[in-house]
Enzyme design. Structure first.
Site, short mmCIF file in Angstrom:
data_model
loop_
_atom_site.label_atom_id
_atom_site.label_comp_id
_atom_site.label_asym_id
_atom_site.label_seq_id
_atom_site.Cartn_x
_atom_site.Cartn_y
_atom_site.Cartn_z
NE ARG A 89 47.60 -70.91 107.68
CZ ARG A 89 47.31 -70.27 106.08
NH1 ARG A 89 47.91 -69.43 106.10
NH2 ARG A 89 46.56 -71.16 106.25
CG ASN A 105 45.51 -69.58 120.60
OD1 ASN A 105 46.18 -69.78 120.28
ND2 ASN A 105 44.44 -67.85 120.29
CG HIS A 107 43.00 -63.83 122.18
ND1 HIS A 107 43.40 -63.84 120.85
CD2 HIS A 107 42.52 -62.83 122.25
CE1 HIS A 107 43.25 -62.10 120.61
NE2 HIS A 107 42.25 -62.06 121.94
CD GLU A 140 34.60 -75.77 112.89
OE1 GLU A 140 34.83 -76.07 114.26
OE2 GLU A 140 33.56 -76.30 112.28
C1 GAR Z 1 51.09 -63.51 122.55
O1 GAR Z 1 51.32 -62.11 123.58
C2 GAR Z 1 50.07 -65.10 121.67
O2 GAR Z 1 49.19 -63.92 122.84
C3 GAR Z 1 49.48 -63.72 120.66
O3 GAR Z 1 50.82 -63.54 120.28
C4 GAR Z 1 51.83 -63.09 121.26
C5 GAR Z 1 52.35 -63.80 120.39
O4 GAR Z 1 54.26 -63.59 121.94
N1 GAR Z 1 48.61 -64.43 120.59
C6 GAR Z 1 47.30 -64.18 119.41
O5 GAR Z 1 46.76 -62.70 119.75
C7 GAR Z 1 46.71 -65.15 118.49
N2 GAR Z 1 45.24 -64.58 118.43
P1 GAR Z 1 55.34 -64.90 121.49
O6 GAR Z 1 55.70 -65.54 119.85
O7 GAR Z 1 56.33 -63.88 121.70
O8 GAR Z 1 54.54 -65.89 121.86
#
Ligand code: GAR
Length: 203
Positions: A89, A105, A107, A140
């Site tokens: 989110r 965060n 990514h 944001e």
């Molecule tokens: C991870 O690969 C993280 O980098 C990505 O979601 C996955 C969560 O895995 N996040 C995004 O794409 C944010 N834009 P997890 O729940 O096993 O940590």
């Protein structure tokens, strides 16, 4: 340093942070794990490890309403650093204001390439030869704040989304804890868009 970890699903980055703490590699404690989705596997992992965990469902609430609930819960738990770990989110400007320069965060791409959903698939479809992950401060906007650390992996000719995602995920797990530890050591200085990492203090 008290961490508040926000998740939406699997929670493997949260688990890697918890492992770094229990191995003594990360000088922090997890005050609370919050998921916006009921049934997130990360909540089960937290509960099994005795880490406080809570679901605050986001469904049906607008961004401001939801973020207010999040801020209340994080403040009640005296959270000093908010770590988004697969939290799908966008956060409001009011949330960012409540934790200035204190929201991180992870990514799964080398930002600013491939922000948003499915960073690994975007990289594969584009045909890049190097992919990776980014730990950045959150503002944001989507995947856009100052970058703390990045880690690169090769893209192999026979990669599919699963194989590339697994290679990136291994780097995510290591890189996120490193970035949090740098912040715990007060070695991270934000200068506009840039983040300077101060050298280790002599013992
Ligand atoms: C991870 O690969 C993280 O980098 C990505 O979601 C996955 C969560 O895995 N996040 C995004 O794409 C944010 N834009 P997890 O729940 O096993 O940590």
């Amino acid at each position: 340093m008290r961490l508040g970890i926000l998740i939406s699903g699997r929670g493997s980055n949260f688990e890697a942070i918890a492992n770094s703490i229990s191995r003594g590699k990360l000088d922090a404690e997890i005050a609370i794990v919050i998921s916006n989705r009921p049934g997130a596997k990360g909540l089960e992992i937290a509960t099994a490890r005795g880490i406080p965990a809570k679901c605050i469902p986001s469904r049906g609430l607008d961004r401001e309403e939801y973020d207010k609930l999040l801020i209340e819960e994080l403040k009640a738990n005296e959270v000093e650093l908010v770590c988004l770990a697969g939290f799908m989110r966008l956060l409001s400007a009011n949330f960012i204001k409540a934790f200035p320069n204190r929201v991180l965060n992870i990514h799964p791409s080398l930002l600013p390439a491939f922000p948003g959903l499915d960073g690994q698939k975007q990289a594969l479809d584009y045909g890049v030869k190097i992919a990776g992950c980014t730990v950045h401060f959150v503002d944001e906007f989507l995947d856009s704040g100052p970058i703390v650390l990045q880690s690169a992996v090769p893209v192999l000719d026979d990669d599919d989304v699963d194989s590339l995602s697994a290679r990136i995920l291994a780097q995510e797990h290591a890189t996120y804890s490193q970035a949090i530890q740098l912040i715990a050591e007060e070695r991270v200085v934000i200068e506009g868009r840039k983040v300077r990492i101060l050298p280790e203090r002599a013992a």
